[in-house]
Design a protein around this motif. Structure first.
Motif, short mmCIF file in Angstrom:
data_model
loop_
_atom_site.label_atom_id
_atom_site.label_comp_id
_atom_site.label_asym_id
_atom_site.label_seq_id
_atom_site.Cartn_x
_atom_site.Cartn_y
_atom_site.Cartn_z
N THR A 57 81.89 88.69 6.36
CA THR A 57 83.01 89.35 7.01
C THR A 57 84.24 88.49 6.81
O THR A 57 84.13 87.32 6.43
CB THR A 57 82.74 89.59 8.50
N ALA A 58 85.43 89.04 7.04
CA ALA A 58 86.67 88.34 6.73
C ALA A 58 86.95 87.22 7.74
O ALA A 58 86.92 87.45 8.96
CB ALA A 58 87.83 89.31 6.68
N ILE A 59 87.24 86.02 7.24
CA ILE A 59 87.54 84.89 8.10
C ILE A 59 88.81 85.15 8.91
O ILE A 59 88.88 84.81 10.10
CB ILE A 59 87.68 83.60 7.26
N LEU A 60 89.83 85.75 8.29
CA LEU A 60 91.08 86.02 9.00
C LEU A 60 90.86 86.89 10.22
O LEU A 60 91.37 86.59 11.32
CB LEU A 60 92.09 86.68 8.05
N GLY A 61 90.12 87.97 10.08
CA GLY A 61 89.86 88.85 11.21
C GLY A 61 89.12 88.15 12.32
O GLY A 61 89.43 88.32 13.51
N ALA A 62 88.14 87.31 11.94
CA ALA A 62 87.37 86.56 12.95
C ALA A 62 88.27 85.57 13.69
O ALA A 62 88.20 85.42 14.91
CB ALA A 62 86.21 85.84 12.29
N TYR A 63 89.14 84.89 12.95
CA TYR A 63 90.06 83.93 13.57
C TYR A 63 91.03 84.64 14.50
O TYR A 63 91.27 84.19 15.64
CB TYR A 63 90.81 83.17 12.47
N TYR A 64 91.57 85.76 14.05
CA TYR A 64 92.56 86.49 14.85
C TYR A 64 91.94 87.01 16.14
O TYR A 64 92.60 87.06 17.18
CB TYR A 64 93.13 87.64 14.02
N ARG A 65 90.65 87.38 16.08
CA ARG A 65 89.96 87.90 17.27
C ARG A 65 89.28 86.80 18.08
O ARG A 65 88.52 87.10 19.01
CB ARG A 65 88.91 88.94 16.84
N SER A 66 89.52 85.54 17.67
CA SER A 66 88.96 84.37 18.38
C SER A 66 87.44 84.34 18.36
O SER A 66 86.79 83.92 19.34
CB SER A 66 89.47 84.33 19.83
#
Length: 595
Positions: A425-434
């Motif tokens: 899964t995308a690292i950016l999305g995971a980071y943005y969603r904490s």
């Protein structure tokens, strides 16, 4: 408008061999706006432009062999994107193919907008077949030549094209305006399906099969069978100046490039202007661009020809690696020369395929323009030092796995002996969603775990091994980072084109051997170092870069040799938000693809 009307009757006969990217360049230069095919529907509104990219298969014939390749709008190379400094470009990508895909806008910083950067499973989930995604490309300081390309699997082999960024309206080049501008895209061609090639090599753990030909604007050139009729030809007129926007879109090869009988004046690299210097040949790594001026001052040569080869030969430095050592050619033709019998074109001199001194002699000449209109801002104080070793490695295999890599193991690659494992899964999305903790670890090391004689090629066998993991580096907003890339002799020393997404950086130093911080930092150029997004780390040497982490987001850093990236020679920088609203990541667009 008929493109031939803008170049005069003497050139019209040569148009039959000119590809679409060259014709579009003529239109763009004549009108100063974005040229577009009917399928692209370029917007005429100043500051905003729109393109449609249809990902679809098309049949192409090269080397007497027809095959189906993945393209944008049926074109190979793909369409050129035109913009001005400061523009915003929207690209609607319609995936009409049969596989997932993403597109990366290589060298565009995308301030606060990592959502449109493009690397699969880093900043986005891929665009699935039958789906659409609109990329918002924000041009900030870039001016010159860049490229776009697929950033999924091996799709970049045929899904790539030029990005041309002209000065803002009312501004000019820092040199006399050329008479014409022409993209020169260096690439590769495989007779095999590249998707199958990738699958086979990943399954067996072996090295990748070399390409069957190198190409200039999609054509191998007339040194190859079944290729002479389609060789790219550039018509020129005596006394005129031509801007060549040279792009290396190849997956596996660095190149030397030259034109017989002509010298080239380098004025830019990676969409940043340089102090001009004149050379017999250019050295260019994958992902890099060079903007050069060609003065058409020869006409007919001593042997009576008015046709000159432009040629590109690989630069390959690791004798243990497989590579395509073929020379690709195109033809520069003086169309205003008096009619005469046409002897074969002259061939330029190119350095030997392993001439590291020639590659380094070119690279050290690159210096930023550093003028009032194009100043530099080289950080003098460093907050975060990183020393990153670059290596090709092995991952152990059991006999039952039947691996075909070195010593029947699986070939891999690493930074600081961490071989990056791409998540699902995308690292950016995971980071943005904490929820980053479930996707990646934030402990990518600042230094290798063990110090050793990095450039020795006689290292103990246990130095060869690495392991896969998803480890990223988190940076505070605004810190100044210095990264020293160090090549190693693990499975052979070689040069590496290291690319950072979201940033251009100053290449403040480079050298051969092992980096010595006490003496080598004293040699740094902090006055006018080149400003690049991809640096070629010299074989058995090092390169030092500096940048200010003022672009919040998730940004990929990797070797631009595709096989090295697939093997794990990469990591991710996560730059935190700053305090001001203008220092925070933009919210995601509503149509982000889902995994």
């Amino acid at each position: 408008m008929d493109p031939s009307s803008s170049i005069g009757p003497c050139c019209a006969m040569a148009l039959q061999k000119i590809p679409l990217i060259w014709l579009l360049g003529l239109v763009a230069l004549a009108f100063g706006v974005a040229a577009a095919t009917p399928a692209q529907q370029g917007s005429s509104r100043v500051g905003r432009r729109h393109y449609d990219f249809f990902i679809r298969e098309a049949n192409y014939t090269r080397l007497c062999h027809e095959k189906t390749i993945l393209t944008v709008n049926g074109e190979f190379p793909g369409p050129t994107i035109f913009a001005r400094n400061g523009d915003v470009v929207f690209v609607n990508v319609y995936n009409q193919g049969d596989k997932n895909i993403t597109i990366h806008w290589h060298g565009v910083d995308q301030p606060r907008n990592p959502w449109s950067d493009g690397p699969a499973y880093i900043t986005q989930c891929p665009i699935q077949p039958g789906s659409k995604f609109t990329y918002r490309i924000i041009f900030s300081e870039e001016e010159g030549t860049l490229l776009w390309h697929a950033h999924s699997d091996f799709d970049r082999a045929t899904v790539h094209g030029a990005i041309v960024i002209h000065p803002k309206r009312g501004a000019t080049y820092p040199f006399r305006k050329p008479d014409r501008e022409i993209p020169i895209i260096l690439g590769e061609w495989w007779n095999r399906d590249v998707g199958q090639l990738l699958g086979d090599t990943l399954r067996t753990g072996s090295d990748f099969e070399p390409s069957d030909a190198n190409t200039i604007n999609g054509q191998p050139g007339d040194l190859f069978p079944c290729s002479s009729d389609s060789t790219f030809t550039l018509p020129v007129e005596h006394g005129k100046t031509y801007m060549l926007r040279i792009i290396n879109a190849a997956l596996t090869n660095e190149f030397f490039f030259a034109i017989a009988g002509h010298r080239l004046t380098v004025v830019g690299t990676d969409a940043a202007y340089t102090k001009s210097f004149t050379v017999d040949h250019v050295f260019i790594a994958p992902g890099q661009t060079k903007t050069v001026l060609l003065h058409a001052n020869r006409g007919r040569s001593n042997n009576g020809t008015y046709r000159y080869y432009m040629a590109a030969r690989p630069y390959a430095t690791n004798p243990l690696a497989r590579f395509d050592n073929s020379t690709t050619t195109a033809v520069l033709e003086y169309v205003d020369a008096p009619p005469a019998a046409a002897p074969p074109p002259e061939m330029p001199f190119l350095p030997a395929i392993n001439d590291s001194l020639a590659a380094e002699a070119y690279s050290v000449q690159l210096r930023s323009l550093a003028s009032d209109d194009h100043p530099v801002d080289v950080p003098r104080h460093v907050d975060q030092h990183m020393f990153i070793t670059i290596a090709v490695n092995e991952i152990p295999c059991t006999p039952a796995q039947m691996c075909k890599g070195p010593r029947f193991n699986r070939v891999a690659a690493s930074l600081n002996n961490v071989s990056f494992e791409t998540p699902s899964t995308a690292i950016l999305g995971a980071y943005y969603r904490s929820v980053l903790g479930g996707v990646a670890k934030t402990d990518f090391p600042d230094n290798p775990a063990v110090k050793f004689n990095y450039t020795s090629e006689d290292l103990p066998l246990d130095f060869r091994f690495t392991a896969r993991d998803t480890r990223v580096k988190v940076l505070e907003y605004g810190v100044v980072v210095e990264v020293v890339f160090q090549d190693t002799g693990i499975l052979g020393t070689e040069s590496h084109p290291m690319h950072l997404h979201g940033y251009s950086f100053y290449v403040v130093g480079r050298g051969l051997g092992n980096f010595d911080k006490r003496k080598d930092r004293a040699t740094y150029n902090l006055a006018d170092p080149p400003y690049q997004n991809t640096v070629s780390v010299p074989k058995a040497g090092w390169a030092a870069i500096r940048f200010r982490a003022a672009n919040p987001g998730v940004w990929f850093m990797h070797c631009h040799f595709e096989r090295h990236m697939v093997w794990g020679m990469e990591t991710v920088f996560i730059v935190k938000n700053g305090k001001a609203k203008e220092a925070k990541i933009l919210p995601p667009p509503p149509n982000m693809p889902r995994c």
